[in-house]
Design an enzyme around this catalytic site. Sequence first.
Site, PDB file in Angstrom:
ATOM      1  N   GLU A  56       0.823  -1.225   0.000  1.00 46.80           N
ATOM      2  CA  GLU A  56       0.000   0.000   0.000  1.00 46.80           C
ATOM      3  C   GLU A  56       0.853   1.271   0.000  1.00 46.80           C
ATOM      4  O   GLU A  56       0.359   2.355   0.317  1.00 46.80           O
ATOM      5  CB  GLU A  56      -0.955   0.015   1.191  1.00 46.80           C
ATOM      6  CG  GLU A  56      -2.007  -1.067   1.190  1.00 46.80           C
ATOM      7  CD  GLU A  56      -2.983  -0.994   0.017  1.00 46.80           C
ATOM      8  OE1 GLU A  56      -2.820  -0.124  -0.860  1.00 46.80           O
ATOM      9  OE2 GLU A  56      -3.891  -1.841  -0.009  1.00 46.80           O
ATOM     10  N   HIS A  84      -7.496  -2.537   9.037  1.00 45.13           N
ATOM     11  CA  HIS A  84      -8.638  -3.278   8.479  1.00 45.13           C
ATOM     12  C   HIS A  84      -9.670  -3.484   9.586  1.00 45.13           C
ATOM     13  O   HIS A  84     -10.248  -4.554   9.704  1.00 45.13           O
ATOM     14  CB  HIS A  84      -8.179  -4.635   7.945  1.00 45.13           C
ATOM     15  CG  HIS A  84      -7.344  -4.550   6.710  1.00 45.13           C
ATOM     16  ND1 HIS A  84      -6.819  -5.654   6.097  1.00 45.13           N
ATOM     17  CD2 HIS A  84      -6.939  -3.493   5.971  1.00 45.13           C
ATOM     18  CE1 HIS A  84      -6.125  -5.278   5.027  1.00 45.13           C
ATOM     19  NE2 HIS A  84      -6.171  -3.967   4.943  1.00 45.13           N
TER      20      HIS A  84
HETATM   21 ZN   LIG Z   1      -5.211  -2.816   3.507  1.00 46.34          ZN
END
Ligand SMILES: [Zn+2]
Length: 214
Positions: free
Chosen positions: A74, A94
């Site tokens: 990411e 998350h």
């Molecule tokens: Zn993620």
Amino acid sequence: MPLADERHEVIRMSRRMVADGLVVGTAGNVSLRRGGLVAVTPSGVEYDRLTFADVPIVDLDGNPVHGSLKPTSELPMHLAAYNRHETGAVVHTHSLYATALSLVRDEVPAVHYQLAEFGGGVRVAEYATFGTARLAENMSAALTGRGACILRNHGTVAVADTLVHAYNRVRQLEWLCQLWLTARQAGEPVLLDEAELARSAEQYATYGQTGTEH
Ligand SMILES: [Zn+2]
């Protein structure tokens, strides 16, 4: 070794995310900027096994500067936050309730005055595949003028001047989402209006440091 303090902070916060239940395993990631360099969690290493030298350092274009491991997949999202939103730290989780809310809403409902600490309603970013430039674009759009956003069917992102403040924001965001989802089970939640959120934002500006003491 460059960015020693920042690397330690990245390890500490990555472990805390797991301990606090905001991610499972190696999901989620954090980064901390100093000047033109960023210390960021590496890809696919259990956080309790993470050592100082494992934490990669990249520049603001994503070029590797130091460290043996590959940065998180990411990284484009982290770089977009630094390059377009001039922030000092990024936390991506998350967490369960915020992600659940992203499946059914486009914005976090105004359930509590603590939303004012984010600079207004927290938006849900349009879905895109993880690790892509498109996801970084969508995140950036949702983050404009705000301290956090939620990535649809994925998780949360918070930015702040320090990693501790960004971390407090993802925890607070998770609590706000849990509050709404809990209330929804009992009935239709009563929400605050724009004027009250604006008054709360003024109170934060006058009295608040990070919002955690209110
Ligand atoms: Zn993620």
